[in-house]
Design a protein around this motif. Structure first.
Motif, PDB file in Angstrom:
ATOM      1  N   THR A  23      27.913  44.340  39.435  1.00 25.81           N
ATOM      2  CA  THR A  23      27.801  44.122  37.994  1.00 25.81           C
ATOM      3  C   THR A  23      28.347  42.739  37.659  1.00 25.81           C
ATOM      4  OG1 THR A  23      29.983  45.105  37.588  1.00 25.81           O
ATOM      5  CG2 THR A  23      28.085  46.583  37.510  1.00 25.81           C
ATOM      6  N   THR A  24      27.986  42.227  36.510  1.00 24.57           N
ATOM      7  CA  THR A  24      28.477  40.910  36.101  1.00 24.57           C
ATOM      8  C   THR A  24      29.733  41.059  35.263  1.00 24.57           C
ATOM      9  OG1 THR A  24      27.248  40.847  34.019  1.00 24.57           O
ATOM     10  CG2 THR A  24      26.091  40.093  36.016  1.00 24.57           C
ATOM     11  N   VAL A  25      30.523  40.010  35.228  1.00 21.98           N
ATOM     12  CA  VAL A  25      31.728  40.054  34.409  1.00 21.98           C
ATOM     13  C   VAL A  25      31.361  40.145  32.934  1.00 21.98           C
ATOM     14  CG1 VAL A  25      32.054  37.550  34.103  1.00 21.98           C
ATOM     15  CG2 VAL A  25      34.047  39.082  34.160  1.00 21.98           C
ATOM     16  N   GLU A  26      30.207  39.594  32.567  1.00 18.66           N
ATOM     17  CA  GLU A  26      29.748  39.706  31.180  1.00 18.66           C
ATOM     18  C   GLU A  26      29.545  41.176  30.800  1.00 18.66           C
ATOM     19  OE1 GLU A  26      28.580  35.566  32.497  1.00 18.66           O
ATOM     20  OE2 GLU A  26      28.530  37.580  33.380  1.00 18.66           O
ATOM     21  N   GLN A  27      28.959  41.956  31.724  1.00 17.65           N
ATOM     22  CA  GLN A  27      28.772  43.379  31.456  1.00 17.65           C
ATOM     23  C   GLN A  27      30.125  44.095  31.321  1.00 17.65           C
ATOM     24  OE1 GLN A  27      26.289  43.849  35.005  1.00 17.65           O
ATOM     25  NE2 GLN A  27      24.627  44.650  33.731  1.00 17.65           N
ATOM     26  N   THR A  28      31.030  43.779  32.232  1.00 18.55           N
ATOM     27  CA  THR A  28      32.353  44.407  32.215  1.00 18.55           C
ATOM     28  C   THR A  28      33.080  44.127  30.903  1.00 18.55           C
ATOM     29  OG1 THR A  28      32.550  44.210  34.624  1.00 18.55           O
ATOM     30  CG2 THR A  28      34.595  44.492  33.372  1.00 18.55           C
ATOM     31  N   VAL A  29      33.105  42.866  30.504  1.00 24.01           N
ATOM     32  CA  VAL A  29      33.841  42.482  29.299  1.00 24.01           C
ATOM     33  C   VAL A  29      33.178  43.049  28.051  1.00 24.01           C
ATOM     34  CG1 VAL A  29      34.576  40.515  27.892  1.00 24.01           C
ATOM     35  CG2 VAL A  29      34.823  40.430  30.379  1.00 24.01           C
ATOM     36  N   THR A  30      31.868  43.124  28.041  1.00 21.80           N
ATOM     37  CA  THR A  30      31.160  43.697  26.888  1.00 21.80           C
ATOM     38  C   THR A  30      31.547  45.152  26.674  1.00 21.80           C
ATOM     39  OG1 THR A  30      29.272  42.199  27.137  1.00 21.80           O
ATOM     40  CG2 THR A  30      28.881  44.247  25.934  1.00 21.80           C
ATOM     41  N   ILE A  31      31.659  45.903  27.760  1.00 23.93           N
ATOM     42  CA  ILE A  31      32.064  47.313  27.660  1.00 23.93           C
ATOM     43  C   ILE A  31      33.485  47.425  27.111  1.00 23.93           C
ATOM     44  CG2 ILE A  31      32.535  49.419  28.970  1.00 23.93           C
ATOM     45  CD1 ILE A  31      30.378  48.341  31.004  1.00 23.93           C
ATOM     46  N   LEU A  32      34.387  46.632  27.675  1.00 30.47           N
ATOM     47  CA  LEU A  32      35.786  46.700  27.239  1.00 30.47           C
ATOM     48  C   LEU A  32      35.959  46.175  25.813  1.00 30.47           C
ATOM     49  CD1 LEU A  32      37.608  45.628  30.523  1.00 30.47           C
ATOM     50  CD2 LEU A  32      37.393  47.932  29.571  1.00 30.47           C
ATOM     51  N   ALA A  33      35.130  45.214  25.430  1.00 32.28           N
ATOM     52  CA  ALA A  33      35.216  44.679  24.065  1.00 32.28           C
ATOM     53  C   ALA A  33      34.947  45.760  23.027  1.00 32.28           C
ATOM     54  CB  ALA A  33      34.247  43.521  23.892  1.00 32.28           C
ATOM     55  N   GLN A  34      34.118  46.720  23.382  1.00 36.68           N
ATOM     56  CA  GLN A  34      33.846  47.819  22.457  1.00 36.68           C
ATOM     57  C   GLN A  34      35.101  48.666  22.250  1.00 36.68           C
ATOM     58  OE1 GLN A  34      31.043  48.209  20.706  1.00 36.68           O
ATOM     59  NE2 GLN A  34      31.991  49.931  19.622  1.00 36.68           N
ATOM     60  N   GLU A  40      35.345  30.161  37.563  1.00 36.93           N
ATOM     61  CA  GLU A  40      34.044  30.352  36.915  1.00 36.93           C
ATOM     62  C   GLU A  40      33.983  31.697  36.201  1.00 36.93           C
ATOM     63  OE1 GLU A  40      29.273  30.753  38.007  1.00 36.93           O
ATOM     64  OE2 GLU A  40      30.774  30.732  39.607  1.00 36.93           O
ATOM     65  N   THR A  41      34.508  32.734  36.845  1.00 33.24           N
ATOM     66  CA  THR A  41      34.489  34.064  36.245  1.00 33.24           C
ATOM     67  C   THR A  41      35.342  34.105  34.982  1.00 33.24           C
ATOM     68  OG1 THR A  41      34.188  35.036  38.441  1.00 33.24           O
ATOM     69  CG2 THR A  41      34.900  36.511  36.691  1.00 33.24           C
ATOM     70  N   LYS A  89      33.803  33.566  27.306  1.00 29.05           N
ATOM     71  CA  LYS A  89      32.718  33.301  26.360  1.00 29.05           C
ATOM     72  C   LYS A  89      32.246  34.579  25.670  1.00 29.05           C
ATOM     73  CE  LYS A  89      30.799  29.184  28.638  1.00 29.05           C
ATOM     74  NZ  LYS A  89      29.630  28.609  29.362  1.00 29.05           N
ATOM     75  N   VAL A  90      32.416  35.707  26.340  1.00 29.06           N
ATOM     76  CA  VAL A  90      31.978  36.987  25.783  1.00 29.06           C
ATOM     77  C   VAL A  90      33.028  37.547  24.830  1.00 29.06           C
ATOM     78  CG1 VAL A  90      31.303  39.362  26.336  1.00 29.06           C
ATOM     79  CG2 VAL A  90      30.612  37.476  27.841  1.00 29.06           C
ATOM     80  N   HIS A  91      34.303  37.455  25.241  1.00 20.79           N
ATOM     81  CA  HIS A  91      35.403  37.975  24.430  1.00 20.79           C
ATOM     82  C   HIS A  91      36.675  37.271  24.876  1.00 20.79           C
ATOM     83  CE1 HIS A  91      38.497  40.762  22.941  1.00 20.79           C
ATOM     84  NE2 HIS A  91      37.587  41.194  22.087  1.00 20.79           N
ATOM     85  N   GLY A 136      41.138  25.754  41.039  1.00 20.84           N
ATOM     86  CA  GLY A 136      40.732  25.569  39.649  1.00 20.84           C
ATOM     87  C   GLY A 136      41.012  26.736  38.731  1.00 20.84           C
ATOM     88  N   THR A 137      41.476  27.853  39.273  1.00 15.92           N
ATOM     89  CA  THR A 137      41.719  29.034  38.428  1.00 15.92           C
ATOM     90  C   THR A 137      42.839  28.780  37.427  1.00 15.92           C
ATOM     91  OG1 THR A 137      40.993  30.480  40.231  1.00 15.92           O
ATOM     92  CG2 THR A 137      42.212  31.498  38.427  1.00 15.92           C
TER      93      THR A 137
END
Length: 321
Positions: free
Chosen positions: A128-139, A157-158, A164-166, A186-187
């Motif tokens: 799964t993408t981190v965008e998907q993960t963060v979108t779920i948790l943002a809810q 990068e992650t 950018k999502v939340h 770079g982290t």
């Protein structure tokens, strides 16, 4: 001190990790005494997880018992909880169904005795993408069920993609004199640019910088450290040179090696281009917490220069996992 999801980190700026990869679980009495000591000494950022301990008694169960007994202390603690693993396994499942199961289960166990200020998946599922993960948790944030979203064991990068999502409340990554990879890849820089605190786990190098062991024969069988390449054979022999150099510096300053290790992590926060660093040393006794919290020196420029020289001279070898 920085704030996380609206709460201020205590005067020391660091917290503690409870019931991680430890096969020797302390008694409830000892655990409560340790938690009390941590909070009394200003360590109010606590890190637990669904995966810390057996299914029927992980750190969420312990925290439920603690805050049931001491409800007045709940608002004093910033609680970060990790999940996202399959039940009873160190296998990562980033599907929406499992992330929701994990969050809901941790909330169920805590039973309102303590809010989850930050929830993070312990690892990013490659399926799964981190965008998907963060979108779920943002809810869950939107619904008021968790206070914020954290990331664990991620790269620069992650971090940028997730933010950018939340807004990301914290990034938990390994950092110690025994492991400086986030300073080089770079982290840390990405977190600094985005204003995200770094939660530094294993700041004592899995205990080796605290003198917990000098070879694997001294570590109880079943402990996670037995699986890590840098503690094996020739790698261990080489890496002990770094440990011994830190011990020598600590002896000259009349402090414990663990206190030098923690002081170094904290000192990184003061360097230009670095984020706030929050070390979370593990501890299961009040005496260990006290050592980690009291007497940690402020390192001089000369001390920091000496440590930089030690790191260059004694490069740690062996993979982290």
């Amino acid at each position: 001190m920085p704030s996380l999801v609206g709460k201020e980190i205590g005067a020391t700026g660091y917290g503690m990790m409870r019931l991680t990869w430890n096969t020797q679980l302390p008694s409830e009495e000892q655990s409560f005494e340790t938690l009390d000591t941590a909070l009394d000494l200003g360590a109010n950022f606590w890190n637990g997880g669904e995966l810390y301990g057996p299914v029927d008694f992980n750190s969420c169960h312990l925290l439920n018992k603690y805050f049931t007994k001491y409800p007045e202390k709940a608002d004093k603690v910033i609680l970060s909880i990790k999940g996202g693993n399959k039940v009873g396994e160190l296998v990562w499942d980033g599907s929406e169904a499992n992330i929701r199961r994990s969050v809901d289960e941790c909330l169920r166990i805590l039973d309102g005795k303590k809010t989850i200020d930050i929830f993070e998946c312990a690892r990013q599922d490659p399926k799964t993408t981190v965008e998907q993960t963060v979108t779920i948790l943002a809810q869950y944030v939107k619904e008021g069920k968790i206070g914020g979203i954290g990331l664990s064991e991620v790269d620069a990068e992650t971090v940028r993609r997730a933010h950018k999502v939340h807004p990301i409340a914290a990034v938990e990554v390994e950092l110690s004199l025994f492991d400086t990879h986030i300073l080089e890849d770079g982290t840390a820089k990405a977190c600094a640019e985005l204003g995200i605190p770094v939660v530094a786990y294993s700041p004592l190098g899995r205990g080796i910088l605290a003198g917990a062991f000098t070879n694997l024969s001294e570590v109880p069988k079943g402990e996670f450290v037995h699986l890590l390449p840098r503690f094996q054979g020739e790698a261990m022999e080489q890496n002990l040179k770094l440990v011994n150099a830190v011990k020598e510096l600590a002896a000259r300053k009349n402090v414990a090696p663990a206190q030098i290790a923690l002081a170094w992590v904290l000192a990184l926060s003061e360097k230009p281009g670095m984020p706030t660093m929050i070390p979370i040393p593990g501890a299961t006794t009040k005496d260990r917490v006290t050592q980690n919290m009291r007497g940690v020196p402020v390192l001089s420029d000369a001390d920091l220069a000496e440590i930089d020289a030690i790191l260059k001279l004694h490069e740690v070898i062996g993979d982290r996992y």
